[in-house]
Each structure stands twice: as C-alpha cells, then as structure tokens.
Write a protein that holds these residues in place. Structure first.
Motif, mmCIF file in Angstrom:
data_model
loop_
_atom_site.group_PDB
_atom_site.id
_atom_site.type_symbol
_atom_site.label_atom_id
_atom_site.label_comp_id
_atom_site.label_asym_id
_atom_site.label_seq_id
_atom_site.Cartn_x
_atom_site.Cartn_y
_atom_site.Cartn_z
ATOM 1 N N UNK A 214 0.824 -1.199 0.000
ATOM 2 C CA UNK A 214 0.000 0.000 0.000
ATOM 3 C C UNK A 214 0.867 1.261 0.000
ATOM 4 N N UNK A 215 0.269 2.427 -0.272
ATOM 5 C CA UNK A 215 1.001 3.683 -0.067
ATOM 6 C C UNK A 215 1.549 3.746 1.356
ATOM 7 N N UNK A 216 2.628 4.489 1.536
ATOM 8 C CA UNK A 216 3.456 4.354 2.740
ATOM 9 C C UNK A 216 2.697 4.553 4.042
ATOM 10 N N UNK A 217 1.869 5.587 4.164
ATOM 11 C CA UNK A 217 1.205 5.788 5.445
ATOM 12 C C UNK A 217 0.151 4.725 5.708
ATOM 13 N N UNK A 218 -0.533 4.307 4.668
ATOM 14 C CA UNK A 218 -1.482 3.211 4.857
ATOM 15 C C UNK A 218 -0.735 1.926 5.213
ATOM 16 N N UNK A 219 0.444 1.742 4.651
ATOM 17 C CA UNK A 219 1.271 0.594 5.016
ATOM 18 C C UNK A 219 1.633 0.647 6.491
ATOM 19 N N UNK A 220 2.001 1.837 6.957
ATOM 20 C CA UNK A 220 2.359 1.990 8.376
ATOM 21 C C UNK A 220 1.192 1.645 9.276
ATOM 22 N N UNK A 221 0.013 2.149 8.953
ATOM 23 C CA UNK A 221 -1.168 1.872 9.777
ATOM 24 C C UNK A 221 -1.498 0.374 9.755
ATOM 25 N N UNK A 222 -1.387 -0.240 8.586
ATOM 26 C CA UNK A 222 -1.679 -1.672 8.488
ATOM 27 C C UNK A 222 -0.677 -2.487 9.292
ATOM 28 N N UNK A 223 0.597 -2.114 9.247
ATOM 29 C CA UNK A 223 1.608 -2.819 10.034
ATOM 30 C C UNK A 223 1.386 -2.618 11.526
ATOM 31 N N UNK A 224 0.977 -1.413 11.919
ATOM 32 C CA UNK A 224 0.669 -1.130 13.314
ATOM 33 C C UNK A 224 -0.475 -2.031 13.796
ATOM 34 N N UNK A 225 -1.562 -2.090 13.010
ATOM 35 C CA UNK A 225 -2.701 -2.936 13.382
ATOM 36 C C UNK A 225 -2.292 -4.411 13.422
ATOM 37 N N UNK A 226 -1.480 -4.828 12.461
ATOM 38 C CA UNK A 226 -1.032 -6.214 12.402
ATOM 39 C C UNK A 226 -0.177 -6.564 13.615
ATOM 40 N N UNK A 227 0.707 -5.647 13.997
ATOM 41 C CA UNK A 227 1.560 -5.872 15.159
ATOM 42 C C UNK A 227 0.724 -6.123 16.408
ATOM 43 N N UNK A 228 -0.285 -5.303 16.601
ATOM 44 C CA UNK A 228 -1.143 -5.481 17.775
ATOM 45 C C UNK A 228 -1.952 -6.778 17.671
ATOM 46 N N UNK A 229 -2.415 -7.083 16.478
ATOM 47 C CA UNK A 229 -3.264 -8.267 16.313
ATOM 48 C C UNK A 229 -2.500 -9.561 16.567
ATOM 49 N N UNK A 230 -1.234 -9.623 16.124
ATOM 50 C CA UNK A 230 -0.521 -10.899 16.207
ATOM 51 C C UNK A 230 0.346 -11.024 17.454
ATOM 52 N N UNK A 231 0.683 -9.909 18.089
ATOM 53 C CA UNK A 231 1.572 -9.978 19.242
ATOM 54 C C UNK A 231 0.891 -9.670 20.579
ATOM 55 N N UNK A 232 -0.091 -8.781 20.583
ATOM 56 C CA UNK A 232 -0.633 -8.292 21.850
ATOM 57 C C UNK A 232 -1.493 -9.307 22.603
ATOM 58 N N UNK A 233 -2.409 -10.023 21.944
ATOM 59 C CA UNK A 233 -3.287 -10.931 22.694
ATOM 60 C C UNK A 233 -2.507 -12.019 23.442
ATOM 61 N N UNK A 234 -2.779 -12.155 24.714
ATOM 62 C CA UNK A 234 -2.164 -13.197 25.509
ATOM 63 C C UNK A 234 -0.740 -12.943 25.940
ATOM 64 N N UNK A 235 -0.203 -11.758 25.615
ATOM 65 C CA UNK A 235 1.170 -11.432 26.008
ATOM 66 C C UNK A 235 1.124 -10.209 26.923
ATOM 67 N N UNK A 236 1.262 -10.440 28.212
ATOM 68 C CA UNK A 236 1.069 -9.362 29.177
ATOM 69 C C UNK A 236 2.162 -8.297 29.119
ATOM 70 N N UNK A 237 3.321 -8.637 28.533
ATOM 71 C CA UNK A 237 4.405 -7.657 28.448
ATOM 72 C C UNK A 237 4.351 -6.808 27.189
#
Length: 252
Positions: A214-237
């Motif tokens: 995607x265009x760069x800023x949309x890429x950044x937002x998508x990567x941000x959402x992806x990071x939270x989706x795949x790493x945040x659940x179940x990881x208290x740190x």
C-alpha cells in the motif's frame, strides 16, 4: 559453476581454499532453485588476499561476465550474462574471524585444513547467535512506524518509507520469530530472520506483504494494526501503553 569455481581456485597461486555456502553447499542442495546464487568464501594464503582481491580474472567464464562489484572490504558480487549471481568474500582465515556460516561445503582446502577450521568456527559462531529480545523488537516496530510516519508527513517520503517498509518490518519479523521460540512453537531463525519467513509463517507473511504494498502511510497503519493483532493478545508484556500513545499521536 561449482566445478568451474573449484578448478579456478585450485589454479590460483594466491588461493588455498574454497567453501560453498548456503544453497550452494551439499547440505542445502534441497533448497536450490533457479534463483539460487553461488555464495562462497575464497580463502587466500597468508599475506596473499590483496593479490586475489585486486584482479578477478580467476573467476570462471570471463567472457560471460557482465558485472563485478565490491561489497565492503572483503566482499564481491559478480553477474553473468544469464543472470546468475556470485556473492563471495576473498579473505585470509584471520580476516574471517567474525564471519558467520550455516550450511557449507569445503571443496578446496590446504594441507593444514585452514578452510575447514574457518568454516567450523563460523558455524559455531552462527549457532551461538542469540534469539533477539522479543520485547525490544516489538517496541522498535512501534518506534519505527512512529518516526517513519512523521517523516512522511513532513514530506520525506523516501526516508519515511524506509523506516516503515524496511526497519519496522525487520523488527516485526524478529519479534514474531522470537515470540514463537519463547512459546516453543519454532526454532531460532539463524543468521537472517527474514529468510524463508514465508514458509515458516505463511499467513502473517501474506499480511505483511499486503500491508507494504500500500502507499506508505497506509502501510504503516496496516503494520501497526497487524503488530497489535498478532503480538498483543495473551502477552502481558506487550507495550500496550506505548502503542496507545502512538495511535493517539498519529490520529490512528
């Protein structure tokens, strides 16, 4: 090409050994395909590396070479008319004291076994490369996305895009691998965590590919959402407070 390289090294007065690396080696032959390069160490005798580096006329099939270039003090790349690539270092054993190697095949060695020792030491160092710190990598994903998006918004599209598509992705891949290792779901990646990531994590890899297309800023937002989706659940740190602060700062 392997046979031709072996013959060329044996015939060079300054070279004493050849070690084929990665998919060029016997150990990784199953990975070899039409896009595989020839990666290798050409080992010079004591005091002779400068001679071998000065003139690459020893490379096979000179009439088909279309490009040779330096990469750092010891490294070279060569390209043939059919697009085949050689990536290699020309060095004395002492110059490879910090080298890392995984799969390797020694096809030429001297009487002292210098090349075999270089490879054994390089493989030992590679095996001791620690898994990266998952929390540090997760935090750095967020930092790179914040900085990159800020650069985009001030008009630095090339530099900002580099933060997003290259550095943020690198740390996200490292975090995903390290998290999987911590949970006992995968082995450590080795020297480069991005290699064969698509085979090890096909669904996430497809999501990352779609994000950075995607265009760069949309890429950044998508990567941000992806990071939270795949790493945040179940990881208290997971750095949730930092992620929330960055989302507020960027209007996400």
């Amino acid at each position: 090409m392997t046979a031709a390289l072996t013959t060329a090294v044996r015939g060079h007065p300054a070279l004493v050994g050849l070690a084929l690396l990665g998919s060029s080696s016997n150990d990784a032959a199953s990975r070899r395909d039409e896009w595989s390069d020839h990666d290798f160490f050409a080992i010079a005798g004591s005091g002779a590396a400068a001679i071998a580096r000065q003139d690459l006329a020893w490379l096979p099939d000179q009439e088909r070479l279309v490009l040779t270039a330096r990469e750092g003090d010891l490294g070279f790349v060569a390209v043939y008319a059919d697009g085949h690539v050689l990536e290699f270092a020309v060095a004395e054993p002492t110059e490879l004291a910090g080298a890392l190697a995984e799969e390797a095949t020694v096809t030429v060695d001297d009487a002292d076994g210098s090349v075999a020792r270089v490879i054994a030491e390089s493989q030992s160092r590679a095996a001791r490369v620690p898994v990266t710190d998952v929390l540090d990598d997760a935090q750095l994903v967020l930092v790179k996305l914040l900085i990159g998006t800020g650069r985009l918004r001030r008009g630095e599209t090339i530099n900002g895009g580099q933060f997003i598509r290259q550095w943020a992705v690198k740390h996200l891949v490292q975090a995903l691998r390290a998290r999987a290792v911590d949970r006992g779901l995968a082995k450590a990646a080795g020297i480069d965590s991005t290699r064969r990531f698509e085979a090890d994590f096909p669904e996430v890899a497809a999501d990352i590919e779609a994000a950075i297309a995607q265009p760069a800023e949309r890429a950044a937002k998508s990567l941000f959402d992806l990071t939270r989706r795949v790493l945040e659940p179940g990881w208290e740190d997971f750095p949730t407070a930092a992620a929330d602060a960055i989302a507020r700062r960027l209007g996400w």
